[in-house]
Design an enzyme around this catalytic site. Structure first.
Site, PDB file in Angstrom:
ATOM      1  CG  ASP A  45      -0.160  -0.027   2.525  1.00 20.37           C
ATOM      2  OD1 ASP A  45       1.087  -0.093   2.486  1.00 20.37           O
ATOM      3  OD2 ASP A  45      -0.799   0.033   3.591  1.00 20.37           O
ATOM      4  CG  HIS A 138      15.423  28.452   1.852  1.00 18.30           C
ATOM      5  ND1 HIS A 138      15.716  28.917   0.587  1.00 18.30           N
ATOM      6  CD2 HIS A 138      14.369  29.190   2.286  1.00 18.30           C
ATOM      7  CE1 HIS A 138      14.868  29.887   0.272  1.00 18.30           C
ATOM      8  NE2 HIS A 138      14.051  30.071   1.286  1.00 18.30           N
ATOM      9  CG  ASP A 177      15.663  35.591  -3.587  1.00 20.41           C
ATOM     10  OD1 ASP A 177      16.620  35.544  -2.800  1.00 20.41           O
ATOM     11  OD2 ASP A 177      15.012  34.590  -3.929  1.00 20.41           O
ATOM     12  CE  LYS A 200      12.214  35.294  -5.829  1.00 21.01           C
ATOM     13  NZ  LYS A 200      12.828  33.975  -5.971  1.00 21.01           N
ATOM     14  N   GLY A 233      12.286  28.052 -12.612  1.00 24.30           N
ATOM     15  CA  GLY A 233      11.578  29.302 -12.905  1.00 24.30           C
ATOM     16  C   GLY A 233      12.349  30.533 -12.442  1.00 24.30           C
ATOM     17  CB  THR A 234      14.095  31.342  -9.247  1.00 28.40           C
ATOM     18  OG1 THR A 234      12.941  31.084  -8.468  1.00 28.40           O
ATOM     19  CG2 THR A 234      14.894  32.491  -8.652  1.00 28.40           C
TER      20      THR A 234
END
Ligand code: R5P
Length: 317
Positions: A45, A138, A177, A200, A233-234
């Site tokens: 499962d 990050h 950014d 940004k 994308g950035t």
């Protein structure tokens, strides 16, 4: 069999989760030890099944597992792996998480949102993880989500070494950014280059646009740096913005974590992008990405672990 050449003060075993077994094997090889034995599987499962096939009693266990996509699967795997070790009387459990998933969820952007990075920190500690070694988080505040010590290594010097000979002398380092200014400054110091910062604005969870830029890019080649490339994308947006502001169509892209989801490589496959550099914190699937260069962090992580196992510090000096 343990064949350590280190003068470690305690017996340790290093195990690989399924997120990045090649990196775990390279780290173990550098430390001159074999990987620990375990079977990682899925029940029919989809539930995660883990079984250690050797004793870890009174041993220091290091589990190498990036919480890379599929993030939730790899996170649960790390949790149950640690739980298996704890229940098997491991003396200490260190999670080596080169890519720490959910790190972008480190604050609330609006009302009624979770701080998922904090939730991850809590659950990792709940299963007995006493120490986390990670890379280019990050945001540094994530360390504060833990009571346990967190060592954050950086791939900037090895990425700079890989990039240095390819970059033209007039290159500027671009932060896409405000959040990456400190990272871009580290690259710039390493490469002896100037820094340009883009400002940004976030339109929603997945869309942003650049409102203004600090620094001169006219006629210059650019190295755009980030902690991660997810959809690309950035980076793609940064490339277009820099070109629109007169930068030379000679762009280099570097990030520690190459998630490269949702056609990121195709998005960055433009004539202006000369090369994309990432590390192996995330295992590359069959990426059709001719310009991609993957730099290994295995030696860096192994040296940090060796220092830690010898004297309790991952720092040099
Ligand atoms: C955002 O704050 C991060 O530092 C990266 O810029 C972002 O997550 C990259 O994602 P994508 O490649 O999807 O634009």
């Amino acid at each position: 069999m343990q064949r350590s050449r280190t003068s470690c003060h305690e017996d340790f075993r290093i195990f690989a989760g399924s997120a990045n077994p090649a990196l775990a094997a390279a780290i173990a090889r550098t430390l001159n030890v074999d990987l620990g034995g375990a079977v990682i599987d899925r029940f029919p499962d989809g539930e995660v099944a883990v079984q250690l096939t050797e004793t870890v009693r009174r041993k220091h266990v290091l589990i190498v597992q990036s919480t890379a996509p599929p993030v939730n699967d790899h996170l649960v795997e790390l949790l149950v792996f640690a739980d298996a070790c704890r229940r098997a009387a491991a003396e200490r459990i260190t999670a080596v998480v080169p890519y720490f998933g959910y790190a972008r969820a480190d604050k609330r952007h609006g009302r009624r949102e979770p701080i998922t990075a904090r939730v991850v920190a809590d659950v990792l500690q709940t299963v007995g993880i006493a120490h986390v070694v990670t890379m280019d988080l990050h945001t540094p505040q994530i360390e504060g989500f833990f009571h346990a010590p967190v060592d954050t290594l950086t791939a900037v010097p090895i990425l700079c070494d890989a990039l240095r000979d390819r970059l033209p002398s007039d290159v500027v380092v671009v932060s896409p950014d405000r959040g990456r200014v400190s990272l871009a400054t580290s690259y710039a110091q390493c490469l002896g280059a100037e820094v340009v910062v883009m400002h940004k604005r976030r339109d929603d969870a997945t869309h942003t646009h650049v409102t203004h830029m600090v620094g001169e890019v006219s006629g210059r080649a650019c190295l755009i740096v980030d902690d991660m490339i997810s959809t690309g994308g950035t980076m793609a947006h940064s490339v277009n913005t820099l070109l629109a502001r007169g930068a030379r169509p000679e762009m280099y892209v570097a990030a520690t974590h190459g998630l490269l989801v949702s056609d990121a490589c195709a998005r960055l496959d433009t004539p202006a992008v000369r090369a994309i550099f990432v590390t192996d914190t995330i295992e590359m699937s069959d990426q059709n990405c001719a310009k991609l260069h993957v730099v290994s962090i295995a030696g860096l992580v192994a040296s940090a672990l060796q220092r830690f196992l010898e004297d309790g510090s991952t720092m040099v000096g």
